[in-house]
Design a protein around this motif. Structure first.
Motif, PDB file in Angstrom:
ATOM      1  N   ASP A 249       0.820  -1.294  -0.081  1.00 26.06           N
ATOM      2  CA  ASP A 249       0.065   0.014  -0.097  1.00 26.06           C
ATOM      3  C   ASP A 249       0.929   1.258   0.051  1.00 26.06           C
ATOM      4  O   ASP A 249       0.724   2.233  -0.821  1.00 26.06           O
ATOM      5  CB  ASP A 249      -0.958   0.213   1.391  1.00 26.06           C
ATOM      6  N   VAL A 250       1.889   1.249   0.826  1.00 25.66           N
ATOM      7  CA  VAL A 250       2.471   2.433   0.989  1.00 25.66           C
ATOM      8  C   VAL A 250       3.423   2.829  -0.288  1.00 25.66           C
ATOM      9  O   VAL A 250       3.650   3.803  -0.878  1.00 25.66           O
ATOM     10  CB  VAL A 250       3.477   2.284   2.268  1.00 25.66           C
ATOM     11  N   LEU A 251       4.292   1.537  -0.739  1.00 27.22           N
ATOM     12  CA  LEU A 251       4.957   1.775  -1.973  1.00 27.22           C
ATOM     13  C   LEU A 251       4.392   2.262  -3.003  1.00 27.22           C
ATOM     14  O   LEU A 251       4.725   3.087  -3.778  1.00 27.22           O
ATOM     15  CB  LEU A 251       5.767   0.472  -2.290  1.00 27.22           C
ATOM     16  N   ILE A 252       3.031   1.657  -3.147  1.00 24.71           N
ATOM     17  CA  ILE A 252       2.308   2.124  -4.552  1.00 24.71           C
ATOM     18  C   ILE A 252       1.864   3.659  -4.312  1.00 24.71           C
ATOM     19  O   ILE A 252       1.965   4.249  -5.286  1.00 24.71           O
ATOM     20  CB  ILE A 252       1.225   1.106  -4.719  1.00 24.71           C
ATOM     21  N   ASP A 253       1.165   3.712  -3.240  1.00 23.10           N
ATOM     22  CA  ASP A 253       0.669   5.131  -2.899  1.00 23.10           C
ATOM     23  C   ASP A 253       1.869   6.339  -3.097  1.00 23.10           C
ATOM     24  O   ASP A 253       1.524   7.239  -3.727  1.00 23.10           O
ATOM     25  CB  ASP A 253       0.233   5.332  -1.273  1.00 23.10           C
ATOM     26  N   LYS A 254       2.970   6.160  -2.746  1.00 24.57           N
ATOM     27  CA  LYS A 254       4.172   7.002  -2.775  1.00 24.57           C
ATOM     28  C   LYS A 254       4.666   6.955  -4.262  1.00 24.57           C
ATOM     29  O   LYS A 254       4.881   8.226  -4.850  1.00 24.57           O
ATOM     30  CB  LYS A 254       5.229   6.768  -1.792  1.00 24.57           C
ATOM     31  N   LEU A 255       4.925   5.869  -4.800  1.00 24.76           N
ATOM     32  CA  LEU A 255       5.219   5.780  -6.382  1.00 24.76           C
ATOM     33  C   LEU A 255       4.236   6.769  -7.223  1.00 24.76           C
ATOM     34  O   LEU A 255       4.662   7.633  -7.854  1.00 24.76           O
ATOM     35  CB  LEU A 255       5.478   4.514  -6.774  1.00 24.76           C
ATOM     36  N   GLU A 278       2.578  -9.814  -5.205  1.00 26.24           N
ATOM     37  CA  GLU A 278       1.649  -8.834  -4.742  1.00 26.24           C
ATOM     38  C   GLU A 278       1.833  -7.302  -5.153  1.00 26.24           C
ATOM     39  O   GLU A 278       0.811  -6.747  -5.862  1.00 26.24           O
ATOM     40  CB  GLU A 278       1.067  -8.920  -3.103  1.00 26.24           C
ATOM     41  N   LEU A 279       3.057  -7.010  -5.062  1.00 29.93           N
ATOM     42  CA  LEU A 279       3.497  -5.677  -5.576  1.00 29.93           C
ATOM     43  C   LEU A 279       3.326  -5.502  -6.969  1.00 29.93           C
ATOM     44  O   LEU A 279       2.682  -4.595  -7.399  1.00 29.93           O
ATOM     45  CB  LEU A 279       4.907  -5.300  -4.991  1.00 29.93           C
ATOM     46  N   ARG A 280       3.820  -6.578  -7.841  1.00 29.06           N
ATOM     47  CA  ARG A 280       3.755  -6.723  -9.281  1.00 29.06           C
ATOM     48  C   ARG A 280       2.169  -6.609  -9.756  1.00 29.06           C
ATOM     49  O   ARG A 280       1.854  -5.862 -10.626  1.00 29.06           O
ATOM     50  CB  ARG A 280       4.383  -7.644  -9.786  1.00 29.06           C
ATOM     51  N   ARG A 281       1.365  -7.309  -8.955  1.00 31.54           N
ATOM     52  CA  ARG A 281      -0.089  -7.377  -9.159  1.00 31.54           C
ATOM     53  C   ARG A 281      -0.848  -6.188  -9.222  1.00 31.54           C
ATOM     54  O   ARG A 281      -1.422  -5.337  -9.971  1.00 31.54           O
ATOM     55  CB  ARG A 281      -0.745  -8.629  -8.687  1.00 31.54           C
ATOM     56  N   ARG A 282      -0.275  -5.292  -7.786  1.00 26.03           N
ATOM     57  CA  ARG A 282      -1.198  -4.272  -7.596  1.00 26.03           C
ATOM     58  C   ARG A 282      -0.555  -3.067  -8.470  1.00 26.03           C
ATOM     59  O   ARG A 282      -1.377  -2.309  -8.827  1.00 26.03           O
ATOM     60  CB  ARG A 282      -1.014  -4.122  -6.163  1.00 26.03           C
ATOM     61  N   LEU A 283       0.599  -3.067  -8.669  1.00 16.95           N
ATOM     62  CA  LEU A 283       1.262  -2.184  -9.496  1.00 16.95           C
ATOM     63  C   LEU A 283       0.629  -2.078 -10.927  1.00 16.95           C
ATOM     64  O   LEU A 283       0.273  -0.934 -11.273  1.00 16.95           O
ATOM     65  CB  LEU A 283       2.935  -2.372  -9.673  1.00 16.95           C
ATOM     66  N   LEU A 285      -2.459  -2.805 -11.843  1.00 11.14           N
ATOM     67  CA  LEU A 285      -3.611  -2.221 -11.624  1.00 11.14           C
ATOM     68  C   LEU A 285      -3.742  -0.952 -11.674  1.00 11.14           C
ATOM     69  O   LEU A 285      -4.280  -0.040 -12.293  1.00 11.14           O
ATOM     70  CB  LEU A 285      -4.497  -3.098 -10.457  1.00 11.14           C
ATOM     71  N   GLU A 286      -2.811  -0.545 -10.695  1.00 14.67           N
ATOM     72  CA  GLU A 286      -2.826   0.976 -10.308  1.00 14.67           C
ATOM     73  C   GLU A 286      -2.122   1.734 -11.397  1.00 14.67           C
ATOM     74  O   GLU A 286      -2.770   2.998 -11.642  1.00 14.67           O
ATOM     75  CB  GLU A 286      -2.043   1.405  -8.965  1.00 14.67           C
ATOM     76  N   ALA A 287      -1.111   1.397 -12.155  1.00 14.77           N
ATOM     77  CA  ALA A 287      -0.606   1.966 -13.317  1.00 14.77           C
ATOM     78  C   ALA A 287      -1.843   2.186 -14.340  1.00 14.77           C
ATOM     79  O   ALA A 287      -1.886   3.093 -14.911  1.00 14.77           O
ATOM     80  CB  ALA A 287       0.643   1.314 -13.850  1.00 14.77           C
ATOM     81  N   LYS A 288      -2.408   1.096 -14.490  1.00 11.92           N
ATOM     82  CA  LYS A 288      -3.464   1.393 -15.591  1.00 11.92           C
ATOM     83  C   LYS A 288      -4.547   2.181 -15.128  1.00 11.92           C
ATOM     84  O   LYS A 288      -5.174   3.012 -16.061  1.00 11.92           O
ATOM     85  CB  LYS A 288      -4.226  -0.351 -15.753  1.00 11.92           C
ATOM     86  N   ALA A 289      -4.968   2.216 -13.964  1.00  9.45           N
ATOM     87  CA  ALA A 289      -5.995   2.867 -13.563  1.00  9.45           C
ATOM     88  C   ALA A 289      -5.664   4.467 -13.526  1.00  9.45           C
ATOM     89  O   ALA A 289      -6.352   5.268 -13.713  1.00  9.45           O
ATOM     90  CB  ALA A 289      -6.357   2.788 -11.708  1.00  9.45           C
ATOM     91  N   ASN A 290      -4.226   4.742 -13.425  1.00 12.05           N
ATOM     92  CA  ASN A 290      -3.907   6.112 -13.517  1.00 12.05           C
ATOM     93  C   ASN A 290      -3.249   6.540 -14.855  1.00 12.05           C
ATOM     94  O   ASN A 290      -2.423   7.544 -14.930  1.00 12.05           O
ATOM     95  CB  ASN A 290      -2.765   6.050 -12.264  1.00 12.05           C
ATOM     96  N   ASN A 291      -3.101   5.557 -15.779  1.00 10.83           N
ATOM     97  CA  ASN A 291      -2.440   5.861 -16.956  1.00 10.83           C
ATOM     98  C   ASN A 291      -1.172   6.178 -17.049  1.00 10.83           C
ATOM     99  O   ASN A 291      -0.752   6.942 -18.025  1.00 10.83           O
ATOM    100  CB  ASN A 291      -3.341   7.190 -17.667  1.00 10.83           C
ATOM    101  N   PHE A 292      -0.374   5.277 -16.359  1.00  6.33           N
ATOM    102  CA  PHE A 292       0.933   5.347 -16.444  1.00  6.33           C
ATOM    103  C   PHE A 292       1.655   3.846 -17.125  1.00  6.33           C
ATOM    104  O   PHE A 292       0.966   3.087 -17.100  1.00  6.33           O
ATOM    105  CB  PHE A 292       1.739   5.300 -15.041  1.00  6.33           C
ATOM    106  N   ASP A 293       2.319   4.197 -17.965  1.00  6.77           N
ATOM    107  CA  ASP A 293       3.096   2.992 -18.462  1.00  6.77           C
ATOM    108  C   ASP A 293       4.123   2.408 -17.363  1.00  6.77           C
ATOM    109  O   ASP A 293       5.052   3.257 -17.036  1.00  6.77           O
ATOM    110  CB  ASP A 293       3.974   3.179 -19.832  1.00  6.77           C
ATOM    111  N   LEU A 294       3.934   1.259 -17.062  1.00  6.06           N
ATOM    112  CA  LEU A 294       4.602   0.594 -16.132  1.00  6.06           C
ATOM    113  C   LEU A 294       5.808  -0.415 -16.477  1.00  6.06           C
ATOM    114  O   LEU A 294       5.563  -1.487 -17.650  1.00  6.06           O
ATOM    115  CB  LEU A 294       3.795  -0.216 -15.024  1.00  6.06           C
TER     116      LEU A 294
END
Ligand code: KG4
Ligand code: ZN
Length: 335
Positions: A249-255, A278-283, A285-294
């Motif tokens: 949660d913290v790593l993704i939020d800050k990134l 889990e970090l890879r899975r959540r990243l 999802l979050e990158a897609k939701a926020n329109n970033f290329d991961l």
């Protein structure tokens, strides 16, 4: 241009050959025997590097189908890391460059981790934001261009991987802890225990994992957990999943927040903890939701490896940066 890259800064002995923008080989030995000591023993690590360095470099050259005479430069990590370990790869790399009369390039290990996303296509475009999460570091870096780094934040206490390793030790599930927690967490409930999320001040790019680690310790003490007796695997899985969820949660939020603030399009992660499923899975999802290329390194480039060193060395040589043979090992080298 053919570069030999050498990595010996901690407990992986690794060498790789990178030629004209393409990785030809990456030979790595993980010094697994440290697990019986519950963590890396620096003196044993450097002795093991001494035994392994020649066979590993030989393997890297053989796998690449390259004779040492056709190498154009040798790159090796000169810090940060364990001094005795760094010295083995650094001295070997310098001696090899001297013997072959080719340039030597000292590589910062943290720069190499950033390069783990620049080994193969597709690569992030500059400027991009990289989060390195390893056993020794947690660094959020704005990569403006080749070798132009702006350190936005780092941990003020434990590194993310260090927290994984210490929690695994409390639970008695072995070393290195990150991959064990990752595995066991798959069977657990991430909402079972509400461990704190250390976000620090609003908008802060700094990290802190020591308090989270301590709250796991207090929780285990409170319920009378004894790692030496037979424990309920379901309970251990719940602790692993709940702890891992707090870190992720913290790593993704800050990134994500930093990526929005600095208006980058491309984001990346690197370092041993970037292997976390889990970090890879959540990243993703979050990158897609926020329109970033991961960009996430393949698993063999997450933990320490020669490929990232060779790729960094290749770009340094291409940009005209080489090192003097006077370069020394610097355990606290900054990015
Ligand atoms: O990058 P690395 O190989 O070495 C350093 O430069 O420190 O990272 C090692 C760290 C260890 O703390 C290890 O527990 C963690 O990466 N790690 C993981 C996973 N695989 C390795 N942490 C969480 N999940 C994983 N799957
Ligand atoms: Zn590392």
């Amino acid at each position: 241009m053919t570069i030999l890259g050498i990595e010996t800064s901690c407990d992986e002995t690794s060498a790789a050959v990178y030629k004209d923008g393409r990785l030809l080989s990456n030979a790595t030995v993980v010094q697994l025997f440290h697990s019986q000591h519950g963590g890396v023993v620096p003196e044993l690590a450097s002795r093991a590097h001494l035994k392994l360095i020649i066979p590993i470099v030989d393997d890297a050259l053989k796998d690449a189908g390259v004779e040492k005479e056709s190498i154009d430069a040798v790159a090796a990590v000169n810090g940060p890391g364990l001094i005795g370990s760094i010295l083995v790869g650094l001295s070997f790399g310098k001696a090899m460059a001297m013997g072959l009369e080719i340039p030597f390039i000292g590589i910062n290990h943290m720069e190499a981790h950033i390069f783990s996303n620049l080994i193969n296509e597709p690569k992030p475009s500059f400027p991009f934001l990289n989060l390195t999460v390893s056993g020794g570091h947690t660094q959020l870096v704005l990569v403006r261009n080749y070798f132009q780094y702006e350190l936005l934040g780092e941990t003020i206490d434990d590194a993310a991987g260090e927290a994984f390793d210490k929690v695994a030790k409390m639970l008695g599930i072995g070393y290195p802890g990150g991959s064990q927690i990752d595995k066991l967490a798959k069977e657990g409930n991430p909402k079972a225990i509400a461990f704190p999320r250390p976000y620090l001040a609003e908008g802060s790019h700094q990290f802190s994992f020591s308090g989270l680690k301590t709250s796991v310790l207090y929780y285990l003490r409170k319920i009378g957990f004894d790692k030496t007796s037979v424990n309920d695997s379901r309970f251990i899985a719940d602790v692993c999943a709940s702890f891992q969820a707090a870190v992720v949660d913290v790593l993704i939020d800050k990134l994500i927040k930093a990526a929005v603030k600095y208006k980058v399009k491309d984001i990346s992660v690197s370092g041993g903890v970037s292997a976390n499923s889990e970090l890879r899975r959540r990243l993703k999802l979050e990158a897609k939701a926020n329109n970033f290329d991961l960009f996430i390194p393949e698993l063999s480039f997450c933990t320490d490896n020669g490929a990232m060193v060779a790729a960094a060395g290749y770009e340094r040589l291409r940009h005209g940066f080489t090192s003097s043979l006077e370069i020394t090992a610097e355990p606290n080298l900054q990015l």
